[in-house]
Design an enzyme around this catalytic site. Structure first.
Site, PDB file in Angstrom:
ATOM      1  N   SER A 150      18.604  -2.817   4.713  1.00  0.00           N
ATOM      2  CA  SER A 150      18.676  -1.361   4.601  1.00  0.00           C
ATOM      3  C   SER A 150      17.544  -0.796   3.741  1.00  0.00           C
ATOM      4  O   SER A 150      17.467   0.409   3.542  1.00  0.00           O
ATOM      5  CB  SER A 150      20.029  -0.946   4.005  1.00  0.00           C
ATOM      6  N   GLY A 151      16.657  -1.663   3.258  1.00  0.00           N
ATOM      7  CA  GLY A 151      15.573  -1.215   2.389  1.00  0.00           C
ATOM      8  C   GLY A 151      14.322  -0.785   3.126  1.00  0.00           C
ATOM      9  O   GLY A 151      14.236  -0.838   4.363  1.00  0.00           O
ATOM     10  N   HIS A 193      -2.385 -11.447  -4.387  1.00  0.00           N
ATOM     11  CA  HIS A 193      -3.378 -10.822  -3.507  1.00  0.00           C
ATOM     12  C   HIS A 193      -4.817 -11.195  -3.882  1.00  0.00           C
ATOM     13  O   HIS A 193      -5.586 -11.687  -3.051  1.00  0.00           O
ATOM     14  CB  HIS A 193      -3.267  -9.296  -3.571  1.00  0.00           C
ATOM     15  N   ASP A 196       2.343 -13.353   1.567  1.00  0.00           N
ATOM     16  CA  ASP A 196       1.444 -12.382   0.944  1.00  0.00           C
ATOM     17  C   ASP A 196       0.871 -11.553   2.090  1.00  0.00           C
ATOM     18  O   ASP A 196       0.035 -12.035   2.854  1.00  0.00           O
ATOM     19  CB  ASP A 196       0.328 -13.093   0.174  1.00  0.00           C
ATOM     20  N   HIS A 197       1.328 -10.314   2.204  1.00  0.00           N
ATOM     21  CA  HIS A 197       0.962  -9.538   3.399  1.00  0.00           C
ATOM     22  C   HIS A 197      -0.530  -9.242   3.490  1.00  0.00           C
ATOM     23  O   HIS A 197      -1.033  -8.902   4.557  1.00  0.00           O
ATOM     24  CB  HIS A 197       1.770  -8.226   3.467  1.00  0.00           C
ATOM     25  N   LEU A 224      11.221  -2.094   3.159  1.00  0.00           N
ATOM     26  CA  LEU A 224      10.387  -3.111   3.794  1.00  0.00           C
ATOM     27  C   LEU A 224      10.807  -3.354   5.235  1.00  0.00           C
ATOM     28  O   LEU A 224       9.963  -3.476   6.128  1.00  0.00           O
ATOM     29  CB  LEU A 224      10.448  -4.417   3.004  1.00  0.00           C
TER      30      LEU A 224
END
Length: 512
Positions: A29-30, A260, A197-198, A32
């Site tokens: 439900s968040g 990152h 790590d997007h 992301l």
């Protein structure tokens, strides 16, 4: 919908389709899930890279039925889709969305999850393959993994795989990172653990290895003999928004540097791997992290800079100081800007400084890796009107416009020898078109295939935290007395400019 109808919507994949599986999103439900994960899964389906034997289970505290969850996601996709949404494909997709309400700490919820997963295996032919995505607060990671293990949902047998994607941050320091890895190992093998790590979903980041190792003209000069220094910038023009409570516990150093930024450092600096197998690539990345020279407390004071933004103007709009943001203490000493000077202690990068910076409320949003080459010998031009030679610069642009640029000198037409700077620029969109992307597509796809190349291994996480641990200790012992020390809409505190100016260098500014 029968199989004939299904094939008319999702035809044969353009590449290898992902393995059949059920993806369980904890924290469904968040933000992301709705902003990144669901749009990324839809994009994979649109590219015909998502298996037909696929389903999603959203797991969260909120009470919802399957239909209410589908209605909610259908509303969200209108806002967060990265391109147009095909009605037929979307209908196919949402019929594979399910929802389970439960408390993450309740063992009974995982028993109900086990029952639902068994039903979906039968209904959608997913073969008992489960992918768990932990889109929750970091302090819940260990609890969820322990519960998955206790319910028997992590056990692999008869060719069935179980994998867990863990969002950053992976701990708060070296001790907590080691503790989290220890807890994970009680339930999961390293091959089941995918630390995401997007940033590594960005095309240019993935292309660094291709650019370096598939083009014979660059690798021979990718070393200290030809490169003067490397500059990596991850700049954001936004503030902390509604994330003040999280950010004030993390800060720019924890939030960006061990993950990152160090991922960009390792891909830029690593030696050629023996293959593109996941562990071969990650072995070389770990070597770089371990080769980064550790700092003494005195060097921390000299080679690191921290800042916190005050009020200012960004893109013509007045914005508040960090301390005035929601959920931020009015006397906060957490940093929103970091600049570092590091050295990698190996033959390739001997005496080549790496300048790194990241921050919020800077003038523009840009992520780039700039490779500054050494100047050519000036002797040849001593009897001409050329006053100085400008060194060559190679820039890998990661966001917002992904591409690569190279600048070099050329003679300006005319009877005199005069040099001008020429820019050669490549943009992915110009050559290959724009592919709708959230940055998560490649990572989700790789995980479903079992390819861990773009995910961090336990030793990588711990090695990265080891590098910043001394910085954390010194900063904790000596809180900054002059926060805020840069105005929103500027390039950080003056000390960051001084860091490079002492070496006769300067930071790049926005050029896109």
């Amino acid at each position: 919908m029968d199989r004939t109808d299904e094939k008319s919507i999702v035809s044969e994949p353009l590449g290898k389709a992902s393995d059949p599986c059920v993806m369980v999103i904890f924290g469904a439900s968040g933000d992301l899930a709705k902003r990144k994960l669901i749009p990324a899964l839809y994009n994979l389906a649109s590219e015909r890279l998502l298996s037909r034997e696929f389903a999603v289970v959203g797991f969260s505290r909120s009470e919802m039925s399957h239909e209410e969850f589908r209605e909610k996601i259908s509303k969200d996709i209108k806002e967060f889709a990265t391109g147009s949404v095909d009605p037929d494909l979307w209908n196919w997709f949402i019929q594979r969305l399910y929802y389970l309400s439960g408390d993450i700490q309740d063992p009974n919820a995982y028993q109900r999850l086990q029952g639902l997963l068994s039903e979906l295996d039968q209904e959608h032919g997913t073969g008992g393959n489960y992918l768990y995505y932990l889109a929750t607060a970091p302090d819940l990671f260990s609890q969820i993994i322990q519960q998955i293990g206790a319910a028997g949902l992590a056990h692999e047998e008869n060719g069935r795989w179980r994998r867990v994607i863990i969002e950053k941050p992976f701990g708060r320091d070296i001790e907590s990172a080691r503790a989290l890895n220890h807890e994970i190992r009680k339930v999961l093998s390293e091959s089941q653990t995918y630390r995401i790590d997007h940033y590594l979903g960005k095309e240019t980041v993935q292309n660094i290895m291709v650019f370096r190792f598939a083009n014979g003209i660059f690798e021979p000069i990718w070393n200290h003999r030809y490169i003067d220094y490397v500059q990596i910038t991850v700049a954001e023009d936004i503030g902390v928004g509604q994330r003040g409570d999280y950010y004030d516990k993390a800060g720019a150093l924890r939030d960006m540097v061990p993950n990152h930024i160090f991922q960009l450092v390792t891909l830029t600096a690593m030696e050629p791997p023996i293959s593109f197998e996941a562990d071969a690539v990650r072995d070389e990345q770990v070597k770089i992290l371990r080769a980064i020279q550790s700092m003494s407390p005195e060097e921390v004071l000299r080679y690191t800079v921290r800042g916190q933004y005050g009020e200012g103007t960004v893109k013509g709009q007045r914005v508040p100081a960090y301390r005035a943001e929601p959920s931020v203490p009015p006397d906060s000493f957490i940093e929103t800007f970091v600049a570092l000077k590091l050295y990698i202690d190996n033959w390739r990068w001997a005496n080549v400084p790496f300048y790194l910076r990241t921050g919020k409320r800077l003038p523009c949003r840009v992520t780039e890796i700039a490779i500054q080459f050494k100047r050519a010998p000036f002797v040849l031009f001593r009897k001409t009107s050329v006053e100085h030679l400008k060194p060559n610069l190679l820039v890998l642009h990661i966001q917002p416009d992904e591409g690569i640029s190279l600048n070099f000198g050329a003679k300006i037409p005319g009877p005199l020898v005069r040099l001008g700077t020429v820019d050669m620029e490549f943009k992915y969109e110009d050559y290959f078109g724009r592919t709708p992307s959230t940055g998560h597509e490649r990572l989700l796809y790789d995980c479903m295939l079992g390819d861990a190349t773009l995910f961090q291994r336990a030793d990588m996480v711990e090695a990265a935290w080891s590098v910043v641990s001394t910085i954390q200790d010194v900063w904790k012992a000596l809180p900054h007395r002059k926060f805020p020390n840069y105005a929103a809409g500027t390039w950080g505190p003056q000390e960051a400019d001084d860091l490079m100016a002492r070496d006769g260098r300067e930071w790049r500014k926005c050029d896109r």
